[in-house]
Design an enzyme around this catalytic site. Structure first.
Site, PDB file in Angstrom:
ATOM      1  N   ARG A 176      59.161 -19.303 -23.946  1.00  0.00           N
ATOM      2  CA  ARG A 176      58.491 -20.429 -23.320  1.00  0.00           C
ATOM      3  C   ARG A 176      59.402 -21.631 -23.850  1.00  0.00           C
ATOM      4  O   ARG A 176      59.819 -22.511 -23.458  1.00  0.00           O
ATOM      5  CB  ARG A 176      57.161 -20.740 -23.509  1.00  0.00           C
ATOM      6  N   CYS A 193      51.659 -27.227 -28.563  1.00  0.00           N
ATOM      7  CA  CYS A 193      51.755 -25.908 -27.799  1.00  0.00           C
ATOM      8  C   CYS A 193      51.665 -25.973 -26.367  1.00  0.00           C
ATOM      9  O   CYS A 193      52.320 -26.834 -25.913  1.00  0.00           O
ATOM     10  CB  CYS A 193      50.525 -24.984 -28.485  1.00  0.00           C
TER      11      CYS A 193
END
Length: 283
Positions: A184, A242
């Protein structure tokens, strides 16, 4: 019975079992379903909890449900009121855990730190480790308590917002560490939310939260020191990011265990950054 004080930010299941009957102890079940595992959500009628635990609803009670992004932190006043409703007092000893070992419970530990409450720890290994040791469990139930006298003492340095990140990008004295997977971070795997772009915040480093966990528990203090020193040899202040602020808190707790006190969590994290127009993105 004297009020029990926690000296470390994590406790073992053996420690919790030993202190299970302490009158000031409050055990919070901080479980949330993982965003990528909706299909595996546990049926509420089968859900088990540690004996005497209280459910701490991150999503619906302890986040701003009207916020634009998931898991937005409450105002100190709202947090105070809702913590009192759970029966939390100023002299409580709080142990947070979740069903996945270490996943969402550090978020709650960090929330209490943000609100100026430090007598709080995460149960290392969570419910799986507790069950493995055959310690007492029960079906999920409402273990309600009378209203508490909990008071907040907001620590604004522990939280960062988009403008703080924008100034941190050009400030070489701060290190932004991203807890998402490397895929990611590098935009080689897609984001769970379709409206969020891929990539990462410029000048940030990748530290997937899974790298500081082993078999559902935190790696040793020594191992964590090595990991955090390797990505931050100059000991700059950390900002942890995050997807939605959950696993950034795992890094915050890891940093705390390793002896680092100088860190903050970016509350909106990548969901905010990657879906806001005109913010710089690196791939």
């Amino acid at each position: 019975m004297m009020s029990l004080k926690i000296s470390k930010p994590i406790v073992s299941v053996a420690w919790l079992q030993e202190h299970l009957d302490h009158k000031n102890l409050i055990i919070l079940d901080c479980t949330i379903p993982k965003v990528t595992e909706k299909s595996n959500a546990v049926n509420s009628d089968e859900k088990l909890q540690i004996k005497g635990a209280i459910f701490f609803d991150i999503k619906n009670t302890f986040s701003d449900v009207n916020g634009k992004f998931p898991n937005t932190i409450l105002s100190p006043k709202e947090f105070e009121y809702k913590a009192q409703e759970l029966g939390i007092n100023n002299n409580s000893l709080i142990v947070c855990y979740d069903d996945l070992g270490v996943y969402s419970s550090p978020r709650v530990w960090w929330m209490f730190q943000l609100m100026g409450f430090t007598n709080v720890a995460v149960l290392d290994g969570g419910l799986p480790k507790w069950i493995e040791h055959k310690y007492p469990i029960e079906k999920q139930q409402n273990n309600s308590r009378s209203k508490g006298n909990f008071k907040t003492n907001y620590q604004s340095g522990k939280i960062k917002f988009t403008n703080d990140i924008l100034s941190a990008i050009n400030n070489k004295t701060i290190l932004i560490a991203d807890a998402r997977s490397k895929g990611r971070f590098n935009s080689t795997e897609s984001e769970p939310r379709s409206d969020v772009k891929g990539g990462h915040i410029p000048n940030s480093v990748s530290l997937p939260f899974s790298e500081i966990i082993e078999n559902g528990t935190f790696k040793s203090e020594e191992a964590l020191k090595v990991i955090f020193n390797e990505i931050n040899p100059k000991k700059k202040p950390f900002i942890f990011s995050c997807g939605t602020g959950i696993t950034a808190s795992v890094l915050a707790l890891g940093a705390e265990i390793s002896g680092s006190k100088n860190y903050a969590v970016y509350d909106g994290s990548w969901t905010e950054w990657g879906s806001t127009e005109n913010l710089p993105i690196e791939i």
